[in-house]
Design a protein around this motif. Structure first.
Motif, short mmCIF file in Angstrom:
data_model
loop_
_atom_site.label_atom_id
_atom_site.label_comp_id
_atom_site.label_asym_id
_atom_site.label_seq_id
_atom_site.Cartn_x
_atom_site.Cartn_y
_atom_site.Cartn_z
N ILE A 175 -7.14 2.11 4.28
CA ILE A 175 -7.07 2.26 5.73
C ILE A 175 -7.69 1.04 6.42
O ILE A 175 -7.17 0.53 7.43
CB ILE A 175 -7.78 3.56 6.17
N THR A 176 -8.80 0.55 5.87
CA THR A 176 -9.44 -0.64 6.44
C THR A 176 -8.52 -1.85 6.35
O THR A 176 -8.42 -2.64 7.31
CB THR A 176 -10.76 -0.93 5.71
N ARG A 177 -7.82 -1.99 5.22
CA ARG A 177 -6.89 -3.12 5.08
C ARG A 177 -5.75 -3.04 6.09
O ARG A 177 -5.31 -4.06 6.63
CB ARG A 177 -6.30 -3.14 3.66
N LEU A 178 -5.30 -1.82 6.37
CA LEU A 178 -4.20 -1.65 7.33
C LEU A 178 -4.68 -1.84 8.76
O LEU A 178 -4.00 -2.47 9.58
CB LEU A 178 -3.57 -0.27 7.16
N VAL A 179 -5.87 -1.31 9.07
CA VAL A 179 -6.42 -1.48 10.42
C VAL A 179 -6.74 -2.94 10.69
O VAL A 179 -6.61 -3.44 11.82
CB VAL A 179 -7.68 -0.59 10.60
N ILE A 206 -8.72 10.01 -3.27
CA ILE A 206 -8.71 9.78 -1.82
C ILE A 206 -10.03 9.18 -1.35
O ILE A 206 -10.06 8.22 -0.56
CB ILE A 206 -8.43 11.11 -1.08
N LEU A 207 -11.14 9.72 -1.83
CA LEU A 207 -12.46 9.27 -1.40
C LEU A 207 -12.70 7.80 -1.74
O LEU A 207 -13.29 7.05 -0.95
CB LEU A 207 -13.55 10.14 -2.03
N CYS A 208 -12.24 7.38 -2.92
CA CYS A 208 -12.51 6.01 -3.37
C CYS A 208 -11.54 4.99 -2.77
O CYS A 208 -11.95 3.89 -2.39
CB CYS A 208 -12.45 5.93 -4.90
N PHE A 209 -10.27 5.33 -2.70
CA PHE A 209 -9.27 4.35 -2.30
C PHE A 209 -8.89 4.41 -0.82
O PHE A 209 -8.56 3.38 -0.22
CB PHE A 209 -8.01 4.50 -3.15
N ALA A 210 -8.89 5.60 -0.22
CA ALA A 210 -8.41 5.74 1.16
C ALA A 210 -9.19 4.89 2.16
O ALA A 210 -8.57 4.22 3.01
CB ALA A 210 -8.42 7.21 1.57
N PRO A 211 -10.54 4.87 2.14
CA PRO A 211 -11.25 4.02 3.12
C PRO A 211 -10.88 2.54 3.02
O PRO A 211 -10.71 1.88 4.05
CB PRO A 211 -12.73 4.25 2.75
N TYR A 212 -10.73 2.05 1.79
CA TYR A 212 -10.38 0.63 1.62
C TYR A 212 -8.97 0.35 2.10
O TYR A 212 -8.72 -0.63 2.81
CB TYR A 212 -10.53 0.26 0.15
N HIS A 254 0.82 -1.21 0.00
CA HIS A 254 0.00 0.00 0.00
C HIS A 254 0.86 1.26 0.00
O HIS A 254 0.42 2.31 -0.51
CB HIS A 254 -0.94 -0.01 1.20
N THR A 255 2.06 1.19 0.54
CA THR A 255 2.96 2.34 0.50
C THR A 255 3.41 2.63 -0.93
O THR A 255 3.43 3.79 -1.37
CB THR A 255 4.19 2.11 1.39
N LEU A 256 3.75 1.57 -1.68
CA LEU A 256 4.26 1.74 -3.04
C LEU A 256 3.17 1.79 -4.10
O LEU A 256 3.48 1.94 -5.28
CB LEU A 256 5.25 0.61 -3.36
N SER A 257 1.92 1.66 -3.69
CA SER A 257 0.82 1.78 -4.65
C SER A 257 -0.03 3.00 -4.32
O SER A 257 0.02 4.02 -5.02
CB SER A 257 -0.03 0.51 -4.66
N ILE A 268 -18.59 -2.01 2.16
CA ILE A 268 -18.79 -0.61 1.73
C ILE A 268 -17.46 -0.03 1.24
O ILE A 268 -17.41 0.66 0.21
CB ILE A 268 -19.36 0.23 2.88
N SER A 269 -16.38 -0.27 1.98
CA SER A 269 -15.07 0.24 1.55
C SER A 269 -14.65 -0.38 0.22
O SER A 269 -14.04 0.29 -0.62
CB SER A 269 -14.01 -0.04 2.62
N LYS A 270 -15.02 -1.64 0.02
CA LYS A 270 -14.72 -2.29 -1.27
C LYS A 270 -15.54 -1.65 -2.39
O LYS A 270 -15.03 -1.44 -3.50
CB LYS A 270 -15.04 -3.78 -1.18
#
Length: 337
Positions: A259-263, A251-257, A177-180, A278-280
């Motif tokens: 962040i959810t993957r990292l959490v 940000i709106l489309c990808f950030a929630p997903y 996720h850092t490099l993408s 929903i994040s997906k």
């Protein structure tokens, strides 16, 4: 199925239909217009459209089936292929948006040297890196058996079932996720903020010239003066709105997903399965917004798809008139007989 699952399934169906229609329309414009094909950004848009279409026809239907049946759709082999594609296509889409932002940055900040800095060969090299970067992570994940059906997202994606590999999977997910996502976001912010700076500078120059002209034209009608001032305001806001749209939708489309993957990697926080889906869906919605943000709302694409529609309507009109004439002639012959 619960009411939430019905709503989420309906949302996925709507996303599939709109994404399929919009991206097919972009592809038709690309094939129809020689001017669009000649432009270097057209290669990046074509690659982004390809990723969105493949995501729409491969990943979204299986996510829909996963929501409906609440279990893995198909066999393990199909799920592994779809999970591989999901990781590859998501990364490729992000990097394609970063490539488009780099193209705009060069075009606006270095307009005189744009054609020497961004040629078809340069665009092909950027796309080659995009594909190489995008395919490396799913290859590693597939080789380590980190691809499978994830109930939290009701889809085939990155998933580790072995507790002994938890540390390695956490490191891999963080690097991925850092490099993408993070790398693409940094490139988007850097390039578009530079573009915004240049656009505001040009707006100020135009505003100075406009105000000097209005001062010299003493007898100008107040309504004309008012329209000039309104155009100044719209000109200043136009570039800000476009750049806010580019960065904001990303940000709106990808950030929630993301962040959810990292959490999710933390065993302390519990994530609701409905939020996971929903994040997906938000990540899938990027395939819906991209055709409008980058293509269909631009003047050149508007003109192209209107020409396509007019051509189809004209052809159908000619065919219907020909059929009517043929039917009329046949009726006359029958009367004469």
């Amino acid at each position: 199925m619960s009411i939430w699952e019905v709503i989420l399934a309906f949302v996925v169906v709507v996303l599939m239909l709109v994404a399929l229609l919009a991206n097919v329309l972009v592809l038709m414009c690309f094939l129809y217009s020689a001017d669009i094909r000649k432009q270097v950004p057209g290669l990046f848009i074509l690659n982004l459209t390809f990723c969105n279409l493949l995501m729409t026809v491969s990943n979204m239907p299986l996510t829909l089936a996963g929501i409906i049946y609440n279990s893995q759709p198909g066999g393990d082999q199909i799920c592994h292929i779809v999970g591989f594609l999901e990781t590859f296509l998501t990364t490729n889409s992000m990097l394609s948006m970063a490539a488009l932002s780099i193209d705009r940055w060069i075009a606006v900040v270095f307009p005189l040297s744009y054609h020497s800095k961004m040629r078809y060969r340069d665009a092909a090299l950027i796309l080659s890196y995009t594909w190489l970067h995008s395919v490396s992570f799913p290859i590693v994940a597939a080789s380590l058996s980190w691809v499978g059906f994830h109930h939290l997202y009701a889809s085939c994606t990155l998933y580790n079932k072995r507790p002994e590999d938890r540390t390695q999977f956490v490191i891999f997910t963080g690097v991925f996720h850092t490099l993408s996502f993070l790398l693409s976001l940094i490139v988007l912010c850097f390039t578009y903020l530079k573009v915004l700076k240049v656009a505001r500078f040009h707006c100020k120059r135009i505003d100075v010239i406009t105000m000097q002209t209005l001062v010299l034209l003493v007898d100008i009608h107040p309504s004309v003066r008012e329209r000039c001032l309104e155009e100044q305001k719209r000109r200043r806001q136009r570039a800000t709105k476009k750049i806010s749209t580019f960065i904001g939708t990303f940000i709106l489309c990808f950030a929630p997903y993301v962040i959810t993957r990292l959490v999710e990697l933390s065993s302390v926080v519990h994530i609701n399965s409905h939020w996971g889906i929903i994040s997906k869906c938000l990540a899938y919605s990027k395939a819906v917004s991209d055709p409008f943000v980058y293509s269909l709302l631009r003047h050149q694409y508007k003109k192209t798809w209107k020409d396509i529609i007019n051509k189809i309507l004209k052809r159908s009109s000619i065919n219907s008139s020909a059929l009517t004439s043929e039917s009329h002639n046949r009726n006359i012959l029958q009367l004469n007989e």
